[in-house]
Design a protein around this motif. Structure first.
Motif, PDB file in Angstrom:
ATOM      1  N   ALA A  55       0.830  -1.206   0.000  1.00 57.30           N
ATOM      2  CA  ALA A  55       0.000   0.000   0.000  1.00 57.30           C
ATOM      3  C   ALA A  55       0.864   1.255   0.000  1.00 57.30           C
ATOM      4  O   ALA A  55       1.993   1.252   0.496  1.00 57.30           O
ATOM      5  N   PHE A  56       0.301   2.319  -0.561  1.00 56.64           N
ATOM      6  CA  PHE A  56       0.939   3.627  -0.573  1.00 56.64           C
ATOM      7  C   PHE A  56      -0.009   4.615   0.096  1.00 56.64           C
ATOM      8  O   PHE A  56      -1.230   4.525  -0.061  1.00 56.64           O
ATOM      9  N   GLY A  57       0.558   5.552   0.849  1.00 60.22           N
ATOM     10  CA  GLY A  57      -0.269   6.528   1.539  1.00 60.22           C
ATOM     11  C   GLY A  57       0.298   7.927   1.417  1.00 60.22           C
ATOM     12  O   GLY A  57       1.474   8.111   1.070  1.00 60.22           O
ATOM     13  N   THR A  58      -0.539   8.908   1.670  1.00 57.83           N
ATOM     14  CA  THR A  58      -0.106  10.300   1.681  1.00 57.83           C
ATOM     15  C   THR A  58      -0.584  10.971   2.947  1.00 57.83           C
ATOM     16  O   THR A  58      -1.579  10.574   3.555  1.00 57.83           O
ATOM     17  N   GLY A  59       0.131  11.976   3.342  1.00 64.96           N
ATOM     18  CA  GLY A  59      -0.239  12.777   4.500  1.00 64.96           C
ATOM     19  C   GLY A  59       0.512  14.085   4.447  1.00 64.96           C
ATOM     20  O   GLY A  59       1.178  14.403   3.449  1.00 64.96           O
TER      21      GLY A  59
END
Length: 341
Positions: free
Chosen positions: A61-65
């Motif tokens: 998974a890839f995430g942003t914040g």
């Protein structure tokens, strides 16, 4: 009931509003925010906003914040849930990307500090006083909801309430936390905005947008929740000083290597759904379907209790593990905790 408002009543209402406008400033001012365009004020903070990207191998998974630069050497304040479980972190500030590592975190308050490796001379966010905020005051939430290659989101809204409590659940581990003392503001923030600054009309950071907002249906007039910046910076400074406590963990979390869920009420402990292959739990002899009941004698009542128990230990620590196997036999072993992602 379907009747039109008399014209004289409309005029009286306008006059009353005008009178109140003239009278109200006589009361003591309780906000330090300067008047003006909040979006223009927030623009002064934008260079000090970090766009955070995460990768989690386990889930592919890839995430942003989002994060807030606290010092020119690259220490960045964000939400812990933004970086939790990440195998790799990177952050972009002023158009340049840096690899990053976790300095430490306070899981219960959803605060983390990350260090951008090789950073220097970064713009630093101007920090305001969240205790000076008043209801109705305009704010702008800056964030990374559109992704690190797109412009920052600029969600304009106003402060609506203080001291709010919300529930945040980690779907990966099944643990849940209650976040208290939050500022509620009317602005349609989204998941990637988490960890970003809430900016007042004086161009100062007064809050950090937090996870709970994503549990609400967002849209025009949606609401977000922010940790007051006074609280967040206090925790961040403890992390930056690398002083651990019951609530602050320095460095990466300690990993046992189990996926669990809270067991049925008639079973003491947590049910192991999956044992990480090659991890500490497997080496200690635990298997899928076992029930973990204690670590170092600390009884485990829920998935949340396991998470917080592990936060008290550090990678390399050897712990005693007690569990009930699938045949119903109580067993004991020792596990050497690994550095978690």
């Amino acid at each position: 009931m379907g009747m039109h408002c008399p014209r004289w009543l409309s005029v009286v209402s306008v006059l009353l509003a005008a009178i109140l406008t003239l009278v109200m400033p006589i009361a003591p001012a309780t906000s330090t925010a300067a008047p003006g365009d909040p979006v223009a004020a927030a623009a002064a903070v934008e260079p000090a906003v970090a766009r955070i990207d995460t990768e989690i191998d386990y889930q592919n998974a890839f995430g942003t914040g989002t994060g807030i630069v606290l010092d020119g050497g690259g220490q960045v304040l964000t939400n812990y849930h933004v970086v939790q479980g990440a195998d790799r972190l990177s952050a972009t500030v002023a158009g340049r990307s840096y690899p990053a590592e976790l300095v430490g975190y306070d899981r219960g308050r959803d605060i983390a500090v990350i260090q951008l490796l090789g950073a220097g001379g970064l713009p630093v966010a101007p920090i305001g006083d969240s205790a000076a905020l008043v209801a109705g005051e305009p704010v702008v939430a800056l964030g990374n909801a559109q992704g690190s290659a797109a412009p920052l989101t600029r969600e304009v809204g106003s402060i609506t309430a203080f001291g709010r409590t919300v529930q945040a659940e980690d779907t990966l581990t099944g643990s849940s936390d209650e976040l208290n003392g939050l500022i509620e503001f009317a602005a349609p923030v989204r998941a990637g905005d988490s960890g970003g600054p809430v900016v007042n009309s004086a161009g100062q950071v007064v809050g950090i947008t937090t996870a709970a907002s994503v549990s609400f249906r967002m849209g025009p007039g949606g609401k977000g929740f922010a940790i007051p910046i006074n609280d967040a910076v206090g925790i961040a400074n403890q992390i930056r000083s690398r002083v651990p406590s019951d609530s602050v963990h320095i460095g990466p979390p300690a990993l046992l290597g189990v996926g669990v869920r809270t067991a049925p009420t008639d079973v003491p402990g947590v049910l192991i759904q999956e044992v990480l292959r090659g991890g500490p739990a497997e080496a200690a002899g635990l298997m899928d379907g076992d029930v973990l009941i204690a670590i170092n004698g600390n009884r485990l009542s829920s998935a949340t209790a396991l998470t917080y128990t592990l936060d008290r230990f550090y990678p390399g620590t050897v712990v005693d593990v007690t569990w009930i196997d699938r045949a119903g036999q109580e067993r004991a072993g020792r596990a050497t905790l690994a550095p978690g992602p």
